[in-house]
Design a protein around this motif. Structure first.
Motif, PDB file in Angstrom:
ATOM      1  N   GLY A  58      74.651  29.823 104.941  1.00  7.70           N
ATOM      2  CA  GLY A  58      75.620  30.896 104.827  1.00  7.70           C
ATOM      3  C   GLY A  58      75.088  32.011 103.954  1.00  7.70           C
ATOM      4  O   GLY A  58      74.025  31.888 103.354  1.00  7.70           O
ATOM      5  N   MET A  59      75.839  33.109 103.901  1.00 13.15           N
ATOM      6  CA  MET A  59      75.426  34.240 103.073  1.00 13.15           C
ATOM      7  C   MET A  59      76.650  34.991 102.597  1.00 13.15           C
ATOM      8  O   MET A  59      77.732  34.873 103.172  1.00 13.15           O
ATOM      9  CB  MET A  59      74.490  35.152 103.838  1.00 13.15           C
ATOM     10  N   ILE A  60      76.443  35.745 101.529  1.00 15.57           N
ATOM     11  CA  ILE A  60      77.531  36.524 100.961  1.00 15.57           C
ATOM     12  C   ILE A  60      76.976  37.862 100.501  1.00 15.57           C
ATOM     13  O   ILE A  60      75.850  37.946 100.014  1.00 15.57           O
ATOM     14  CB  ILE A  60      78.224  35.776  99.811  1.00 15.57           C
ATOM     15  N   LEU A  61      77.769  38.894 100.710  1.00 11.47           N
ATOM     16  CA  LEU A  61      77.428  40.237 100.257  1.00 11.47           C
ATOM     17  C   LEU A  61      78.578  40.719  99.387  1.00 11.47           C
ATOM     18  O   LEU A  61      79.734  40.698  99.807  1.00 11.47           O
ATOM     19  CB  LEU A  61      77.249  41.186 101.445  1.00 11.47           C
ATOM     20  N   ARG A  66      82.985  52.242  92.464  1.00 11.73           N
ATOM     21  CA  ARG A  66      83.714  52.755  91.298  1.00 11.73           C
ATOM     22  C   ARG A  66      85.139  53.074  91.708  1.00 11.73           C
ATOM     23  O   ARG A  66      85.383  53.627  92.767  1.00 11.73           O
ATOM     24  CB  ARG A  66      83.073  54.048  90.783  1.00 11.73           C
ATOM     25  N   ARG A  67      86.065  52.762  90.845  1.00 12.98           N
ATOM     26  CA  ARG A  67      87.464  53.069  91.103  1.00 12.98           C
ATOM     27  C   ARG A  67      87.762  54.476  90.607  1.00 12.98           C
ATOM     28  O   ARG A  67      87.183  54.946  89.633  1.00 12.98           O
ATOM     29  CB  ARG A  67      88.334  52.043  90.410  1.00 12.98           C
ATOM     30  N   LEU A  68      88.669  55.156  91.268  1.00 16.58           N
ATOM     31  CA  LEU A  68      88.999  56.530  90.916  1.00 16.58           C
ATOM     32  C   LEU A  68      89.866  56.629  89.666  1.00 16.58           C
ATOM     33  O   LEU A  68      89.666  57.492  88.825  1.00 16.58           O
ATOM     34  CB  LEU A  68      89.726  57.213  92.080  1.00 16.58           C
ATOM     35  N   ARG A  69      90.836  55.787  89.529  1.00 20.66           N
ATOM     36  CA  ARG A  69      91.800  55.908  88.436  1.00 20.66           C
ATOM     37  C   ARG A  69      91.400  55.159  87.174  1.00 20.66           C
ATOM     38  O   ARG A  69      91.983  55.355  86.132  1.00 20.66           O
ATOM     39  CB  ARG A  69      93.169  55.435  88.887  1.00 20.66           C
ATOM     40  N   ARG A  70      90.459  54.274  87.281  1.00 19.85           N
ATOM     41  CA  ARG A  70      90.013  53.513  86.116  1.00 19.85           C
ATOM     42  C   ARG A  70      88.496  53.610  86.033  1.00 19.85           C
ATOM     43  O   ARG A  70      87.817  53.847  87.010  1.00 19.85           O
ATOM     44  CB  ARG A  70      90.404  52.044  86.242  1.00 19.85           C
ATOM     45  N   SER A  71      87.994  53.360  84.854  1.00 15.76           N
ATOM     46  CA  SER A  71      86.540  53.406  84.702  1.00 15.76           C
ATOM     47  C   SER A  71      85.940  52.015  84.912  1.00 15.76           C
ATOM     48  O   SER A  71      85.102  51.558  84.151  1.00 15.76           O
ATOM     49  CB  SER A  71      86.180  53.937  83.314  1.00 15.76           C
ATOM     50  N   SER A  72      86.404  51.330  85.936  1.00 16.88           N
ATOM     51  CA  SER A  72      85.902  49.988  86.225  1.00 16.88           C
ATOM     52  C   SER A  72      85.377  49.925  87.657  1.00 16.88           C
ATOM     53  O   SER A  72      85.513  50.863  88.428  1.00 16.88           O
ATOM     54  CB  SER A  72      87.013  48.960  86.018  1.00 16.88           C
ATOM     55  N   TRP A  73      84.795  48.804  87.966  1.00 20.02           N
ATOM     56  CA  TRP A  73      84.232  48.567  89.290  1.00 20.02           C
ATOM     57  C   TRP A  73      85.175  47.715  90.121  1.00 20.02           C
ATOM     58  O   TRP A  73      85.973  46.954  89.580  1.00 20.02           O
ATOM     59  CB  TRP A  73      82.891  47.851  89.169  1.00 20.02           C
ATOM     60  N   GLN A  74      85.060  47.833  91.421  1.00 20.88           N
ATOM     61  CA  GLN A  74      85.797  46.987  92.354  1.00 20.88           C
ATOM     62  C   GLN A  74      84.762  46.219  93.169  1.00 20.88           C
ATOM     63  O   GLN A  74      83.819  46.812  93.683  1.00 20.88           O
ATOM     64  CB  GLN A  74      86.657  47.836  93.293  1.00 20.88           C
ATOM     65  N   ALA A  75      84.928  44.918  93.292  1.00 18.19           N
ATOM     66  CA  ALA A  75      84.016  44.074  94.064  1.00 18.19           C
ATOM     67  C   ALA A  75      84.640  43.773  95.424  1.00 18.19           C
ATOM     68  O   ALA A  75      85.788  43.346  95.512  1.00 18.19           O
ATOM     69  CB  ALA A  75      83.738  42.781  93.320  1.00 18.19           C
ATOM     70  N   ILE A  76      83.864  43.998  96.473  1.00 15.54           N
ATOM     71  CA  ILE A  76      84.309  43.723  97.839  1.00 15.54           C
ATOM     72  C   ILE A  76      83.390  42.648  98.413  1.00 15.54           C
ATOM     73  O   ILE A  76      82.171  42.809  98.426  1.00 15.54           O
ATOM     74  CB  ILE A  76      84.266  44.988  98.705  1.00 15.54           C
ATOM     75  N   VAL A  77      83.980  41.563  98.886  1.00 18.83           N
ATOM     76  CA  VAL A  77      83.219  40.403  99.352  1.00 18.83           C
ATOM     77  C   VAL A  77      83.191  40.359 100.877  1.00 18.83           C
ATOM     78  O   VAL A  77      84.212  40.562 101.529  1.00 18.83           O
ATOM     79  CB  VAL A  77      83.863  39.102  98.820  1.00 18.83           C
ATOM     80  N   ASP A  78      82.026  40.082 101.412  1.00 20.39           N
ATOM     81  CA  ASP A  78      81.867  39.791 102.840  1.00 20.39           C
ATOM     82  C   ASP A  78      81.062  38.500 102.902  1.00 20.39           C
ATOM     83  O   ASP A  78      80.020  38.388 102.256  1.00 20.39           O
ATOM     84  CB  ASP A  78      81.151  40.932 103.548  1.00 20.39           C
ATOM     85  N   ILE A  79      81.536  37.535 103.653  1.00 20.97           N
ATOM     86  CA  ILE A  79      80.930  36.206 103.641  1.00 20.97           C
ATOM     87  C   ILE A  79      80.824  35.673 105.060  1.00 20.97           C
ATOM     88  O   ILE A  79      81.692  35.930 105.891  1.00 20.97           O
ATOM     89  CB  ILE A  79      81.751  35.261 102.729  1.00 20.97           C
ATOM     90  N   ALA A  80      79.743  34.955 105.322  1.00 24.71           N
ATOM     91  CA  ALA A  80      79.543  34.321 106.629  1.00 24.71           C
ATOM     92  C   ALA A  80      78.919  32.953 106.399  1.00 24.71           C
ATOM     93  O   ALA A  80      77.980  32.823 105.609  1.00 24.71           O
ATOM     94  CB  ALA A  80      78.645  35.170 107.519  1.00 24.71           C
ATOM     95  N   VAL A  81      79.438  31.942 107.079  1.00 19.66           N
ATOM     96  CA  VAL A  81      78.960  30.575 106.945  1.00 19.66           C
ATOM     97  C   VAL A  81      78.845  29.975 108.337  1.00 19.66           C
ATOM     98  O   VAL A  81      79.691  30.229 109.200  1.00 19.66           O
ATOM     99  CB  VAL A  81      79.935  29.736 106.072  1.00 19.66           C
ATOM    100  N   PHE A  82      77.788  29.165 108.558  1.00 20.93           N
ATOM    101  CA  PHE A  82      77.663  28.446 109.823  1.00 20.93           C
ATOM    102  C   PHE A  82      78.916  27.595 110.036  1.00 20.93           C
ATOM    103  O   PHE A  82      79.384  26.946 109.098  1.00 20.93           O
ATOM    104  CB  PHE A  82      76.466  27.495 109.800  1.00 20.93           C
ATOM    105  N   VAL A 109      88.381  40.767  92.864  1.00 24.64           N
ATOM    106  CA  VAL A 109      87.516  40.689  94.039  1.00 24.64           C
ATOM    107  C   VAL A 109      88.407  40.890  95.255  1.00 24.64           C
ATOM    108  O   VAL A 109      89.517  40.357  95.311  1.00 24.64           O
ATOM    109  CB  VAL A 109      86.802  39.327  94.130  1.00 24.64           C
ATOM    110  N   VAL A 110      87.927  41.621  96.230  1.00 22.82           N
ATOM    111  CA  VAL A 110      88.699  41.930  97.434  1.00 22.82           C
ATOM    112  C   VAL A 110      87.961  41.399  98.658  1.00 22.82           C
ATOM    113  O   VAL A 110      86.739  41.500  98.756  1.00 22.82           O
ATOM    114  CB  VAL A 110      88.899  43.460  97.557  1.00 22.82           C
ATOM    115  N   TRP A 111      88.718  40.844  99.610  1.00 25.93           N
ATOM    116  CA  TRP A 111      88.170  40.402 100.888  1.00 25.93           C
ATOM    117  C   TRP A 111      88.984  41.046 101.993  1.00 25.93           C
ATOM    118  O   TRP A 111      90.214  41.009 101.983  1.00 25.93           O
ATOM    119  CB  TRP A 111      88.252  38.876 100.999  1.00 25.93           C
TER     120      TRP A 111
END
Length: 144
Positions: A58-61, A66-82, A109-111
């Motif tokens: 499997g793999m994950i990306l 960067r978020r507009l209203r806050r000075s933080s990051w947003q993580a977006i997950v994409d995942i694939a598994v046999f 984290v967002v999916w």
């Protein structure tokens, strides 16, 4: 033994088998090869693969924006598994992604599910069991 390592551009054929298990190996066009090579070497992305007994399972990306209203990051997950991969592969990849996002100080984290993504264990139930909640079209998990 299950290991999670950074994806390499030499994983291209194995990635194709994970993403399109029912499709014969027809090769990749130049644009697709460039795309995968960029994913593998971009330091702004976490592209990791799960390997067990020398075979890619499997793999994950994890993409960071960067978020507009806050000075933080947003993580977006994409995942694939046999589909035939052991159940712990998807779990290990998701846990790894959460830890990487925490290291980058992401509050969540967002999916975003794809319409054709129904392979076990990557169903909405899997994500719900791992702390994700549906928010409109996407699923979110707080890391704090």
């Amino acid at each position: 033994m299950l290991t999670i390592r950074r994806g390499r551009r030499t994983d291209l054929a194995a990635c194709q088998a994970v993403l399109f298990p029912d499709t014969p190996d027809e090769g990749w066009c130049k644009a697709e090869v460039r795309h995968w090579r960029r994913l593998a070497r971009d330091p702004a992305l976490d592209f990791y693969v799960a390997q067990q007994d020398g075979k890619l399972q499997g793999m994950i990306l994890v993409s960071y924006i960067r978020r507009l209203r806050r000075s933080s990051w947003q993580a977006i997950v994409d995942i694939a598994v046999f589909p035939s991969a052991p159940a712990q592969v998807g779990q290990a990849l998701l846990n790894f992604a959460k830890e990487r996002a925490k290291q980058r100080a992401c509050p969540s984290v967002v999916w975003l599910p794809c319409s054709g993504q129904s392979t076990v264990p990557l169903t909405p139930t899997f994500f719900r069991d791992n702390g994700f909640q549906q928010v409109g079209e996407f699923w979110s998990c707080l890391l704090e």
